[in-house]
Design a protein around this motif. Structure first.
Motif, PDB file in Angstrom:
ATOM      1  N   ASP A  32       9.883   2.029  -2.965  1.00 43.84           N
ATOM      2  CA  ASP A  32       9.367   3.159  -2.191  1.00 43.84           C
ATOM      3  C   ASP A  32      10.483   3.895  -1.460  1.00 43.84           C
ATOM      4  O   ASP A  32      10.388   5.095  -1.216  1.00 43.84           O
ATOM      5  CB  ASP A  32       8.335   2.659  -1.169  1.00 43.84           C
ATOM      6  N   ALA A  33      11.533   3.159  -1.093  1.00 42.40           N
ATOM      7  CA  ALA A  33      12.630   3.766  -0.346  1.00 42.40           C
ATOM      8  C   ALA A  33      13.926   3.034  -0.666  1.00 42.40           C
ATOM      9  O   ALA A  33      13.920   1.891  -1.133  1.00 42.40           O
ATOM     10  CB  ALA A  33      12.357   3.702   1.155  1.00 42.40           C
ATOM     11  N   PHE A  42       4.445  -3.381   7.144  1.00 48.23           N
ATOM     12  CA  PHE A  42       4.069  -2.792   5.856  1.00 48.23           C
ATOM     13  C   PHE A  42       5.105  -3.046   4.756  1.00 48.23           C
ATOM     14  O   PHE A  42       4.945  -2.573   3.633  1.00 48.23           O
ATOM     15  CB  PHE A  42       3.815  -1.285   6.000  1.00 48.23           C
ATOM     16  N   ILE A  43       6.164  -3.791   5.047  1.00 50.63           N
ATOM     17  CA  ILE A  43       7.187  -4.089   4.042  1.00 50.63           C
ATOM     18  C   ILE A  43       6.749  -5.312   3.233  1.00 50.63           C
ATOM     19  O   ILE A  43       6.544  -6.390   3.782  1.00 50.63           O
ATOM     20  CB  ILE A  43       8.569  -4.354   4.690  1.00 50.63           C
ATOM     21  N   ARG A  44       6.624  -5.120   1.920  1.00 46.65           N
ATOM     22  CA  ARG A  44       6.226  -6.215   1.028  1.00 46.65           C
ATOM     23  C   ARG A  44       7.432  -7.023   0.587  1.00 46.65           C
ATOM     24  O   ARG A  44       7.411  -8.246   0.583  1.00 46.65           O
ATOM     25  CB  ARG A  44       5.468  -5.655  -0.177  1.00 46.65           C
ATOM     26  N   GLY A  78       0.826  -1.201   0.000  1.00 48.19           N
ATOM     27  CA  GLY A  78       0.000   0.000   0.000  1.00 48.19           C
ATOM     28  C   GLY A  78       0.861   1.252   0.000  1.00 48.19           C
ATOM     29  O   GLY A  78       2.000   1.248  -0.448  1.00 48.19           O
ATOM     30  N   ALA A  79       0.318   2.314   0.548  1.00 46.74           N
ATOM     31  CA  ALA A  79       1.021   3.607   0.552  1.00 46.74           C
ATOM     32  C   ALA A  79       1.542   3.891   1.955  1.00 46.74           C
ATOM     33  O   ALA A  79       0.837   4.451   2.781  1.00 46.74           O
ATOM     34  CB  ALA A  79       0.085   4.708   0.097  1.00 46.74           C
TER      35      ALA A  79
END
Length: 170
Positions: A108-109, A133-135, A80-81
């Motif tokens: 994302d990072a 939240f880490i995919r 997600g975001a």
């Protein structure tokens, strides 16, 4: 932090360049080099600090001397975001992460990680991956620095086991 715009002229640029080359250079030495008195250089440095042009002074240390013998860059992909603020909170909890930034592209990072050895790096990577939240992550190990005098080749943080030793030296 000042909100007013900082004026920045050629003399300021020369002062900043001298301090970036060696932050221990005296105001008198800088002044002699650029044609100002040491008092004028000090006033300019004070203004540059007040306006956040100069944000601090550090020592650059060979990472291996501090126990950091393994280095990698880790792309982080979030579910997600994940807001940058949340990512910043998480990475601050890892002394092994020496730099972190949000990036364009698929990830994302991007994290710059230093560790004692490959096993330590793997443990850090597993802790990062365990964040809810880490995919996924993609890691790239650094083999050597092609520009050894660059800031990325140095370190300003102690390895976790060395921090207590350094405190005893003070």
């Amino acid at each position: 932090m000042s909100s007013r715009p900082a004026s920045f002229d050629e003399l300021d640029r020369k002062i900043v360049t001298a301090l970036m080359e060696n932050a221990r250079t005296s105001f008198a030495e800088i002044g002699a080099e650029i044609g100002l008195s040491s008092t004028a250089v000090k006033r300019r440095v004070d203004r540059l600090r007040e306006t956040d042009v100069i944000t601090g002074f550090t020592a650059t240390v060979r990472p291996s001397a501090l126990g950091w013998r393994t280095e990698a860059y880790v792309e982080v992909y979030c579910e997600g975001a994940a807001p940058p603020r949340r990512l910043a909170e998480v990475v601050r909890g890892y002394p092994e992460i020496t730099a972190a930034m949000t990036v364009t592209g698929g990830a994302d990072a991007l994290l710059h990680v230093r560790a004692r050895d490959v096993e330590h790096f793997e443990e850090v990577l597993e802790r990062i991956r365990a964040e809810p939240f880490i995919r996924k992550t993609i890691s790239v190990m650094v083999l050597s620095h092609l520009i050894p005098e660059s800031p990325e080749a140095g370190a300003t943080l102690l390895a976790p086991d060395d921090a207590a030793d350094a405190a005893e030296l003070r």
